[in-house]
Design a protein around this motif. Structure first.
Motif, PDB file in Angstrom:
ATOM      1  N   UNK A 230      11.926  -5.373  -9.764  1.00 44.25           N
ATOM      2  CA  UNK A 230      12.655  -4.401  -8.938  1.00 44.25           C
ATOM      3  C   UNK A 230      14.136  -4.715  -8.754  1.00 44.25           C
ATOM      4  N   UNK A 231      14.516  -5.981  -8.820  1.00 46.81           N
ATOM      5  CA  UNK A 231      15.914  -6.341  -8.580  1.00 46.81           C
ATOM      6  C   UNK A 231      16.756  -6.376  -9.845  1.00 46.81           C
ATOM      7  N   UNK A 232      16.149  -6.085 -10.983  1.00 41.56           N
ATOM      8  CA  UNK A 232      16.896  -6.133 -12.231  1.00 41.56           C
ATOM      9  C   UNK A 232      17.935  -5.017 -12.298  1.00 41.56           C
ATOM     10  N   UNK A 233      19.130  -5.375 -12.771  1.00 43.72           N
ATOM     11  CA  UNK A 233      20.200  -4.397 -12.947  1.00 43.72           C
ATOM     12  C   UNK A 233      20.450  -4.112 -14.427  1.00 43.72           C
ATOM     13  N   UNK A 234      19.482  -4.482 -15.240  1.00 39.77           N
ATOM     14  CA  UNK A 234      19.595  -4.236 -16.672  1.00 39.77           C
ATOM     15  C   UNK A 234      19.073  -2.846 -17.057  1.00 39.77           C
TER      16      UNK A 234
ATOM     17  N   UNK B 136      -2.053   8.509   3.902  1.00 40.08           N
ATOM     18  CA  UNK B 136      -2.266   7.093   3.632  1.00 40.08           C
ATOM     19  C   UNK B 136      -2.197   6.803   2.130  1.00 40.08           C
ATOM     20  N   UNK B 137      -2.797   7.672   1.339  1.00 38.66           N
ATOM     21  CA  UNK B 137      -2.760   7.489  -0.122  1.00 38.66           C
ATOM     22  C   UNK B 137      -1.334   7.530  -0.652  1.00 38.66           C
ATOM     23  N   UNK B 138      -0.541   8.467  -0.152  1.00 36.86           N
ATOM     24  CA  UNK B 138       0.828   8.612  -0.637  1.00 36.86           C
ATOM     25  C   UNK B 138       1.709   7.457  -0.182  1.00 36.86           C
ATOM     26  N   UNK B 139       1.514   7.003   1.053  1.00 41.53           N
ATOM     27  CA  UNK B 139       2.283   5.859   1.556  1.00 41.53           C
ATOM     28  C   UNK B 139       1.987   4.614   0.713  1.00 41.53           C
ATOM     29  N   UNK B 140       0.718   4.367   0.448  1.00 37.70           N
ATOM     30  CA  UNK B 140       0.334   3.204  -0.356  1.00 37.70           C
ATOM     31  C   UNK B 140       0.849   3.318  -1.785  1.00 37.70           C
ATOM     32  N   UNK B 141       0.813   4.531  -2.338  1.00 37.16           N
ATOM     33  CA  UNK B 141       1.294   4.741  -3.701  1.00 37.16           C
ATOM     34  C   UNK B 141       2.790   4.468  -3.806  1.00 37.16           C
ATOM     35  N   UNK B 142       3.551   4.948  -2.835  1.00 39.04           N
ATOM     36  CA  UNK B 142       5.000   4.714  -2.860  1.00 39.04           C
ATOM     37  C   UNK B 142       5.329   3.230  -2.753  1.00 39.04           C
ATOM     38  N   UNK B 143       4.529   2.510  -1.982  1.00 39.08           N
ATOM     39  CA  UNK B 143       4.810   1.098  -1.756  1.00 39.08           C
ATOM     40  C   UNK B 143       4.360   0.184  -2.876  1.00 39.08           C
TER      41      UNK B 143
ATOM     42  N   UNK C 127       3.376   1.529  -6.355  1.00 42.11           N
ATOM     43  CA  UNK C 127       3.539   2.061  -7.701  1.00 42.11           C
ATOM     44  C   UNK C 127       2.236   2.487  -8.331  1.00 42.11           C
ATOM     45  N   UNK C 128       1.124   2.359  -7.611  1.00 38.47           N
ATOM     46  CA  UNK C 128      -0.160   2.810  -8.124  1.00 38.47           C
ATOM     47  C   UNK C 128      -0.350   4.297  -7.809  1.00 38.47           C
ATOM     48  N   UNK C 129      -1.294   4.930  -8.503  1.00 35.00           N
ATOM     49  CA  UNK C 129      -1.554   6.347  -8.279  1.00 35.00           C
ATOM     50  C   UNK C 129      -2.286   6.542  -6.947  1.00 35.00           C
ATOM     51  N   UNK C 130      -1.976   7.607  -6.195  1.00 31.02           N
ATOM     52  CA  UNK C 130      -2.653   7.853  -4.922  1.00 31.02           C
ATOM     53  C   UNK C 130      -4.172   7.872  -5.030  1.00 31.02           C
ATOM     54  N   UNK C 131      -4.682   8.326  -6.179  1.00 29.44           N
ATOM     55  CA  UNK C 131      -6.129   8.417  -6.315  1.00 29.44           C
ATOM     56  C   UNK C 131      -6.796   7.045  -6.234  1.00 29.44           C
TER      57      UNK C 131
ATOM     58  N   UNK D  91      -3.549  -1.303   0.534  1.00 31.46           N
ATOM     59  CA  UNK D  91      -2.672  -1.794  -0.525  1.00 31.46           C
ATOM     60  C   UNK D  91      -3.132  -3.154  -1.033  1.00 31.46           C
ATOM     61  N   UNK D  92      -3.420  -4.053  -0.103  1.00 31.88           N
ATOM     62  CA  UNK D  92      -3.838  -5.404  -0.491  1.00 31.88           C
ATOM     63  C   UNK D  92      -5.165  -5.368  -1.231  1.00 31.88           C
ATOM     64  N   UNK D  93      -6.114  -4.581  -0.709  1.00 30.67           N
ATOM     65  CA  UNK D  93      -7.445  -4.521  -1.324  1.00 30.67           C
ATOM     66  C   UNK D  93      -7.370  -3.960  -2.742  1.00 30.67           C
TER      67      UNK D  93
END
Length: 344
Positions: free
Chosen positions: A146-150, A279-286, A288-292, A328-330
Motif C-alpha cells: 500500500x505504501x509503494x509509490x512505484x 458490514x460486508x462493504x465495510x470489511x471489503x473496503x478495509x 480488499x476482499x469481495x463483500x460476498x 475481517x480477521x476471521x
C-alpha cells in the motif's frame, strides 16, 4: 426511452426468483439509450482531448473485460438496466461500476487494455523496461504494498501492482482522466516516470491508425444461453470460502452483556441481518476482499445467533465495530491458510 428499457419491460417487474431463471440471450439488452451510452461518449471526448483517434468498441458481457488481442471492451450486463443493477447488488452486495465515477474509472482502465491491443504496445522494448515482462503469468492472488509509490492509483486495492498489463492499464487510466494533473499529483513518485513514458507513447500513436482493427465481440450476452441463476451461482462460487464452525464463544464475546451501558435489548440475529450489507462493504473496503466473502460468514453468525437466542445489550456502535473487526480477521485468517498469495 432507450431500447433496453422498452424491451426489458416484460421482465423488469419480475421478482428476483423469476428473473434469475431467465437466460441472458432473452433479456434483449443493448447499450443504446442507457447511461452507459452517455458515459462512453464522455470517454470518447476524453480520448479526443488527448489527441487519440483510437476508439474501442463495446458490447454487453457478464463481467468487465478486454479480451487479449481484441481492441474492445465488454461491459457487465447489469449496468444496462436499473432492475439488473438492483439484482446484482442483492446477489453480490456490490455493483462494480455502479456509479458514474467508478464506471468512468473502469472504462478508462479497460481502454488502456484495448489501446495496448490495438497498437501491440507490449511488444515494444521500452514498454517492457518500464512496466515489466507482459508474458509473466497472472497470479491467482497478490499481496499489494500500500505504501509503494512505484504505481499509480486508479482502481481500488492497488490493482496496478497485480501484473505488468494492469500496471499499464492503470497508468493509462490516470493519464487519460487527470489531464495535466498527473504531473502535480505524482511529482515525487517513481510512478511519474511511467506516466511520462506513457504520455510520450500516446503522442507517438495518437493519430496513427491502429494495427489491430477487428471488431470481434467475445462472449456477448446475446449469445449466452445460460440463466442468471447459473451465472450468480458460479460467481458466488468464485468468492466462496469454506466457512469453519462458528464457535459459541465468539458470539458470546461479540454480544456479551457489559457491566455498564445498555442500548436496548434486541435480537443479535435480526441486527446482523439488517446490517449485513453495510458490514460486508465495510470489511471489503478495509481488506480488499469481495463483500460476498464476508456475507458467507455473516450468514453463519445469523443462523447460530438465532439458535442461541442471543440479544444485544450494549451500545450498537461498539457492536458494529467489534463485528467488522471479527469478520475481517476471521475471513483473512481463513483465506491466508487456504490459498497461496503471490507477492507482486
Amino acid at each position: 426511452m432507450g431500447a433496453a428499457t422498452k424491451r426489458g419491460n416484460f421482465w423488469s417487474r419480475m421478482s428476483d426468483e423469476d428473473l434469475l431463471d431467465l437466460r441472458f440471450c432473452d433479456l434483449g439488452l443493448t447499450i443504446k439509450g442507457t447511461d452507459l451510452e452517455r458515459r462512453i461518449d464522455v470517454l470518447y471526448q476524453q480520448l479526443d482531448k488527448r489527441g487519440l483517434r483510437f476508439r474501442p468498441h463495446f458490447w454487453l458481457g457478464e463481467e468487465w473485460f478486454s479480451p487479449e488481442g481484441v481492441p474492445g471492451i465488454a461491459i457487465p450486463f447489469y449496468l444496462a438496466h436499473p432492475r439488473l443493477t438492483k439484482l446484482e447488488y442483492r446477489q453480490m452486495f456490490e455493483v462494480e461500476g455502479g456509479t458514474h465515477r467508478s464506471c468512468m474509472q473502469l472504462l478508462r482502465h479497460e481502454t488502456g487494455h484495448a489501446i495496448e491491443a490495438a497498437y501491440r504496445l507490449e511488444r515494444r522494448k521500452r514498454w517492457k523496461t518500464v512496466f515489466g515482462d507482459p508474458r509473466k503469468p497472472y497470479p491467482d492472488y497478490y499481496t499489494p504494498r500500500p505504501n509503494s509509490k512505484r504505481y499509480v492509483l486508479n482502481l481500488d486495492w492497488w490493482y496496478a501492482q497485480s501484473h505488468p498489463h494492469e500496471d499499464f492499464a492503470e497508468t493509462f487510466a490516470v493519464w487519460l482522466g487527470s489531464h495535466a494533473g498527473w504531473r502535480k499529483q505524482y511529482h515525487d513518485w517513481p510512478a511519474l516516470k511511467k506516466l511520462e513514458y506513457l504520455d510520450e507513447l500516446m503522442q507517438s500513436v495518437g493519430q496513427v491508425s491502429p494495427r489491430v482493427r477487428c471488431r470481434k465481440q467475445v462472449e456477448p450476452i446475446s449469445r449466452i444461453r445460460r440463466t442468471l441463476r447459473e451465472h450468480y451461482a458460479e460467481k458466488r462460487e468464485h468468492y466462496e470460502i469454506k466457512v469453519p464452525e462458528v464457535y459459541d464463544e465468539d458470539l458470546y464475546q461479540l454480544f456479551r452483556d457489559p457491566a455498564s451501558g445498555q442500548d436496548g435489548k434486541q435480537s443479535a440475529a435480526s441486527w446482523l441481518r439488517r446490517n449485513k450489507v453495510e458490514l460486508c462493504q465495510v470489511c471489503a473496503r478495509g481488506t480488499g476482499e469481495h463483500p460476498y466473502t464476508f456475507a458467507q460468514i455473516l450468514q453463519e453468525l445469523i443462523i447460530r445467533g438465532r439458535e442461541m437466542g442471543l440479544c444485544i445489550k450494549r451500545p450498537l456502535d461498539e457492536v458494529k465495530i467489534d463485528t467488522a473487526i471479527y469478520l475481517s480477521v476471521k475471513a483473512l485468517n481463513h483465506l491466508y491458510n487456504t490459498r497461496h498469495r503471490i507477492p507482486v
